[in-house]
Design an enzyme around this catalytic site. Structure first.
Site, PDB file in Angstrom:
ATOM      1  N   MET A 157       0.842  -1.215   0.000  1.00 14.58           N
ATOM      2  CA  MET A 157       0.000   0.000   0.000  1.00 14.58           C
ATOM      3  C   MET A 157       0.868   1.252   0.000  1.00 14.58           C
ATOM      4  O   MET A 157       0.797   2.071   0.914  1.00 14.58           O
ATOM      5  CB  MET A 157      -0.929  -0.001   1.205  1.00 14.58           C
ATOM      6  CG  MET A 157      -2.321  -0.516   0.916  1.00 14.58           C
ATOM      7  SD  MET A 157      -3.230   0.505  -0.264  1.00 14.58           S
ATOM      8  CE  MET A 157      -4.887  -0.138  -0.010  1.00 14.58           C
ATOM      9  N   ARG A 159       2.266   4.557  -2.653  1.00 14.92           N
ATOM     10  CA  ARG A 159       1.515   5.567  -3.429  1.00 14.92           C
ATOM     11  C   ARG A 159       0.630   4.932  -4.495  1.00 14.92           C
ATOM     12  O   ARG A 159      -0.541   5.273  -4.641  1.00 14.92           O
ATOM     13  CB  ARG A 159       2.492   6.497  -4.156  1.00 14.92           C
ATOM     14  CG  ARG A 159       3.298   7.402  -3.282  1.00 14.92           C
ATOM     15  CD  ARG A 159       4.130   8.301  -4.172  1.00 14.92           C
ATOM     16  NE  ARG A 159       5.113   9.055  -3.435  1.00 14.92           N
ATOM     17  CZ  ARG A 159       6.316   8.590  -3.095  1.00 14.92           C
ATOM     18  NH1 ARG A 159       6.683   7.373  -3.430  1.00 14.92           N
ATOM     19  NH2 ARG A 159       7.161   9.342  -2.417  1.00 14.92           N
ATOM     20  N   ILE A 160       1.202   3.983  -5.261  1.00 16.55           N
ATOM     21  CA  ILE A 160       0.442   3.412  -6.388  1.00 16.55           C
ATOM     22  C   ILE A 160      -0.694   2.533  -5.866  1.00 16.55           C
ATOM     23  O   ILE A 160      -1.829   2.609  -6.355  1.00 16.55           O
ATOM     24  CB  ILE A 160       1.377   2.622  -7.337  1.00 16.55           C
ATOM     25  CG1 ILE A 160       2.461   3.560  -7.893  1.00 16.55           C
ATOM     26  CG2 ILE A 160       0.578   1.983  -8.479  1.00 16.55           C
ATOM     27  CD1 ILE A 160       3.568   2.853  -8.682  1.00 16.55           C
ATOM     28  N   THR A 240       1.580  -5.090 -11.797  1.00 19.11           N
ATOM     29  CA  THR A 240       2.203  -3.940 -12.471  1.00 19.11           C
ATOM     30  C   THR A 240       3.473  -3.532 -11.720  1.00 19.11           C
ATOM     31  O   THR A 240       4.001  -2.446 -11.960  1.00 19.11           O
ATOM     32  CB  THR A 240       1.248  -2.724 -12.503  1.00 19.11           C
ATOM     33  OG1 THR A 240       0.819  -2.457 -11.158  1.00 19.11           O
ATOM     34  CG2 THR A 240       0.054  -2.959 -13.388  1.00 19.11           C
ATOM     35  N   ARG A 242       6.766  -5.733 -10.282  1.00 17.62           N
ATOM     36  CA  ARG A 242       7.954  -6.337 -10.874  1.00 17.62           C
ATOM     37  C   ARG A 242       7.687  -7.831 -11.081  1.00 17.62           C
ATOM     38  O   ARG A 242       7.034  -8.476 -10.249  1.00 17.62           O
ATOM     39  CB  ARG A 242       9.188  -6.166  -9.987  1.00 17.62           C
ATOM     40  CG  ARG A 242       9.823  -4.785 -10.045  1.00 17.62           C
ATOM     41  CD  ARG A 242      10.445  -4.486 -11.420  1.00 17.62           C
ATOM     42  NE  ARG A 242      11.123  -3.210 -11.469  1.00 17.62           N
ATOM     43  CZ  ARG A 242      10.586  -2.079 -11.936  1.00 17.62           C
ATOM     44  NH1 ARG A 242       9.331  -2.072 -12.380  1.00 17.62           N
ATOM     45  NH2 ARG A 242      11.294  -0.969 -11.988  1.00 17.62           N
ATOM     46  N   GLU A 271      12.313  -9.636 -18.675  1.00 12.95           N
ATOM     47  CA  GLU A 271      11.826  -8.838 -19.812  1.00 12.95           C
ATOM     48  C   GLU A 271      12.896  -8.663 -20.876  1.00 12.95           C
ATOM     49  O   GLU A 271      14.057  -8.453 -20.527  1.00 12.95           O
ATOM     50  CB  GLU A 271      11.374  -7.453 -19.306  1.00 12.95           C
ATOM     51  CG  GLU A 271      10.209  -7.565 -18.363  1.00 12.95           C
ATOM     52  CD  GLU A 271       9.782  -6.219 -17.767  1.00 12.95           C
ATOM     53  OE1 GLU A 271      10.299  -5.177 -18.191  1.00 12.95           O
ATOM     54  OE2 GLU A 271       8.931  -6.234 -16.878  1.00 12.95           O
ATOM     55  N   HIS A 289       5.207  -3.785 -20.206  1.00  9.12           N
ATOM     56  CA  HIS A 289       5.756  -2.896 -19.159  1.00  9.12           C
ATOM     57  C   HIS A 289       5.482  -1.426 -19.523  1.00  9.12           C
ATOM     58  O   HIS A 289       6.419  -0.635 -19.711  1.00  9.12           O
ATOM     59  CB  HIS A 289       7.268  -3.135 -18.969  1.00  9.12           C
ATOM     60  CG  HIS A 289       7.773  -2.596 -17.661  1.00  9.12           C
ATOM     61  ND1 HIS A 289       8.856  -3.127 -17.002  1.00  9.12           N
ATOM     62  CD2 HIS A 289       7.360  -1.564 -16.875  1.00  9.12           C
ATOM     63  CE1 HIS A 289       9.091  -2.449 -15.883  1.00  9.12           C
ATOM     64  NE2 HIS A 289       8.189  -1.487 -15.792  1.00  9.12           N
TER      65      HIS A 289
HETATM   66  C1  DGY Z   1       9.473   2.204 -12.740  1.00  8.60           C
HETATM   67  O1  DGY Z   1       9.527   3.423 -12.672  1.00  8.60           O
HETATM   68  O2  DGY Z   1       9.913   1.477 -11.847  1.00  8.60           O
HETATM   69  C2  DGY Z   1       8.883   1.623 -13.979  1.00  8.60           C
HETATM   70  O3  DGY Z   1       8.553   0.289 -13.775  1.00  8.60           O
HETATM   71  C3  DGY Z   1       9.872   1.732 -15.112  1.00  8.60           C
HETATM   72  O4  DGY Z   1      11.099   1.269 -14.679  1.00  8.60           O
END
Ligand code: DGY
Length: 324
Positions: A157, A159-160, A240, A242, A271, A289
């Site tokens: 939890m 920012r994203i 989203t 890693r 990747e 990505h």
């Molecule tokens: C990040 O900012 O970590 C994105 O995944 C791109 O690397």
């Protein structure tokens, strides 16, 4: 202090506006071909440039910091820095900065996109129409899962994670449960009606699980065969963050065997390689990505990295230090 014009290496092409501004700070070496740097290219950059600006495609393990180092700052274009051995960089006297904050909304949008695509089978639907196999509307055609009112489990939890939980809660009436090292501020927890759970309980209760934790040795394969088996059969996994937070071989197996219903992935362990068998599964949505990939966000990321370069060159504290 650096003698003369500082040399700044950008390992990939950046938004033009940022490259132009970076050139005002020193002698900028651009990567005209935009091909990923090899290990040798990175070694040379570290030995000859004052500032190197890498991205997620540049692996900087401990060994790279053992040679000759001129670089004083690695200004990473991105928030995630698991591709850099921070302890080795620190040991070699190299500061590292990242770009937090500016990609929150864009990445949360892609998490939401993947959740909706996976639940509502929109990737499959689009392929169906394009292939010419659609024969028209019927009541039982391509049935999928409604999202509104379901439970979203957010792992990490920050920012994203918070922004995505807000979109899901306020936009789609989703119930929010989360697993995170620290509890949410009371005001945010109240706003979202969010309940903090142990990971196993979250996996068992959520209809959708979305990963937003950093990649660290502790989170490597956090979602493995055992974790996947805790999820309900109708559940979907969204990643989203890693790739190596998920044991991809176990995920392929779980999807094949119907242990979970679907997955939406924007990131992968190696990747741009995909785990064997992943691309053949119709119930998985695969994106390249692109979480932070809006014009606005990529410019903001570049400008954020630039602020760190400018601070370093002026001998000021970095706005976004990673290893201090
Ligand atoms: C990040 O900012 O970590 C994105 O995944 C791109 O690397």
């Amino acid at each position: 202090m650096i003698d003369g014009k500082p040399k700044i290496v950008l390992t990939r092409r950046w938004p033009e506006v940022v490259e132009t501004r970076m050139a005002e700070l020193g002698e900028v070496v651009l990567n005209a071909s935009d091909e990923p740097f090899s290990e040798r290219d990175l070694e040379v950059a570290l030995a000859t440039a004052d500032v190197v600006c890498p991205t997620v495609t540049d692996a900087l393990p401990a060994g790279l910091f053992e040679g000759e180092i001129r670089t004083g700052l690695l200004a990473n274009f991105g928030v995630g820095f698991n591709h850099i051995d921070i302890a080795a960089a620190s040991e070699a006297g190299v500061q590292v900065s990242n770009t937090p904050g500016v990609l929150t909304e864009a990445t949360a949008e892609i998490a939401l996109t993947l959740l909706l695509m996976s639940a509502r089978r929109t990737g499959e639907g689009e392929r169906h129409v394009r292939s010419g196999s659609w024969t028209g509307w019927r009541p039982t055609h391509m049935l999928s899962t409604q999202v509104t009112g379901k439970t979203l489990g957010v792992v990490g939890m920050g920012r994203i994670g918070i922004h995505f939980a807000r979109q899901a809660h306020h936009g789609l009436g989703m119930r929010i449960v989360y697993h995170s090292r620290s509890p949410l501020a009371a005001q945010v927890a109240d706003e979202l009606g969010a309940e903090r759970l142990e990971l196993d309980e979250l996996l068992a209760r959520a209809d959708f699980v979305s990963l937003h934790c950093p990649a660290t040795p502790e989170t490597r394969h956090l979602i493995d065969a055992r974790a996947l088996s805790r999820m309900p059969r109708h559940a979907h996994l969204i990643n989203t963050a890693r790739g190596d937070i998920v044991d991809e071989a176990a995920l392929v197996e779980a999807l094949r065997e119907g242990v979970i219903a679907g997955a939406g992935l924007d990131v992968y362990a190696a990747e741009p390689e995909l785990a064997p068998g992943l691309a053949a599964l119709p119930q998985v949505v695969l994106l390249p990505h692109m979480g932070s990939g809006t014009v606005e966000t990529r410019e903001a990321m570049g400008l954020c990295a630039l602020e760190n370069v400018a601070a370093f060159l002026a001998d000021r504290p970095l706005p976004n230090p990673v290893n201090q």
